[in-house]
Design a protein around this motif. Structure first.
Motif, PDB file in Angstrom:
ATOM      1  N   HIS A 172      59.442   2.084  49.607  1.00 23.77           N
ATOM      2  CA  HIS A 172      58.182   1.478  50.032  1.00 23.77           C
ATOM      3  C   HIS A 172      57.091   2.511  50.306  1.00 23.77           C
ATOM      4  N   ASN A 223      63.639  -0.721  49.985  1.00 24.50           N
ATOM      5  CA  ASN A 223      63.183   0.128  51.084  1.00 24.50           C
ATOM      6  C   ASN A 223      64.328   1.068  51.486  1.00 24.50           C
ATOM      7  N   GLU A 261      63.629   7.983  52.410  1.00 23.33           N
ATOM      8  CA  GLU A 261      62.483   8.133  51.514  1.00 23.33           C
ATOM      9  C   GLU A 261      61.881   9.537  51.669  1.00 23.33           C
ATOM     10  N   GLY A 271      66.254   1.108  56.758  1.00 28.83           N
ATOM     11  CA  GLY A 271      65.913   0.641  55.417  1.00 28.83           C
ATOM     12  C   GLY A 271      66.353  -0.791  55.188  1.00 28.83           C
ATOM     13  N   GLU A 272      66.499  -1.136  53.929  1.00 27.20           N
ATOM     14  CA  GLU A 272      66.769  -2.509  53.511  1.00 27.20           C
ATOM     15  C   GLU A 272      68.196  -2.625  53.013  1.00 27.20           C
TER      16      GLU A 272
END
Length: 243
Positions: A24, A85, A90, A118-119
């Motif tokens: 993201h 995400n 990231e 995160g996802e």
């Protein structure tokens, strides 16, 4: 029925070049032709699309603006088309994370672990399944038929259903190119979807149960086409994927 989805992956960013997880994080494309979109611009030139969808992240919006600026104002931005995400991973690379036990578990089985902040895989799959179901409904409407596959399936309700359990695999075929036959209209109806590599891989695996997530790879600025045909139309010999 003759409907195509053109799934486009965004162009190169600095983090792509450095092999960092982006997710993201809202990075711009590399400037000018360094974004690797010259071929995409040529490929999309003059092509008509019935609808255009784009991830709301900057790198996807800039890809559309670079390749087909005339389509930008009419494009529908959808955050469900974002990449997964990756949370605190990231900006990190494999080399930076390879000794992290949680990361190693995630690499081996992404459904068994979630990036910190995160996802989860389940959440990622649910949101992509939702938007994919809406694309199927739009495809059905464009096709002007009661069902994409002449079955009794209700594609309008797919937002909360796993597509691979509902969508008949015989109704979708994935080819790098599709020769015209006498029974096919010369000009198909097309949807343009500008998104991310992980989303493209997941859509393809949802629609084709014989494909895993890892079976589809599209490079930055690449296009994966999905061809929708009714059952009973002439079979087309499957060709090798051109990634």
């Amino acid at each position: 029925m003759n409907v195509e989805w053109w799934l486009v992956r965004h162009g190169l960013t600095a983090w792509n070049a450095e092999r960092r997880y982006q997710g993201h994080s809202d990075l711009p494309l590399l400037p000018g032709e360094a974004s690797g979109l010259a071929e995409l611009r040529r490929e999309l030139a003059g092509v008509d699309f019935a609808a255009v969808y784009v991830s709301d992240l900057r790198r996807c919006r800039e890809t559309l603006a670079w390749a087909r600026p005339d389509l930008l104002d009419g494009a529908q931005q959808d955050p469900r088309l974002r990449e997964m995400n990756f949370g605190r991973w990231e900006g990190q690379t494999y080399e930076m994370l390879k000794d992290n036990e949680r990361y190693r578990t995630w690499i081996d089985d992404p459904q068994a672990a979630t990036p910190p902040d995160g996802e989860s895989w389940q959440a990622f799959e649910a949101r992509v399944s939702g938007v994919c179901g809406e694309f199927l409904t739009r495809t059905e409407a464009l096709a002007g038929s009661d069902s994409i596959s002449n079955s009794n399936s209700s594609f309008g309700s797919l937002a909360n259903v796993r597509l691979r359990e509902t969508f008949p695999p015989s109704a979708v075929r994935l080819y790098p190119s599709l020769p015209l036959t006498a029974s096919q209209p010369l000009e198909p109806t097309r949807l343009l979807i500008v998104t991310h590599g992980g989303v493209i891989s997941l859509i393809c695996s949802l629609l084709q149960p014989n494909l895993s997530f890892w079976d589809t790879r599209v490079g930055p600025g690449g296009v994966k086409r999905l061809y929708f045909r009714e059952e009973g139309e002439p079979e087309v010999e499957k060709e090798a994927y051109d990634e």
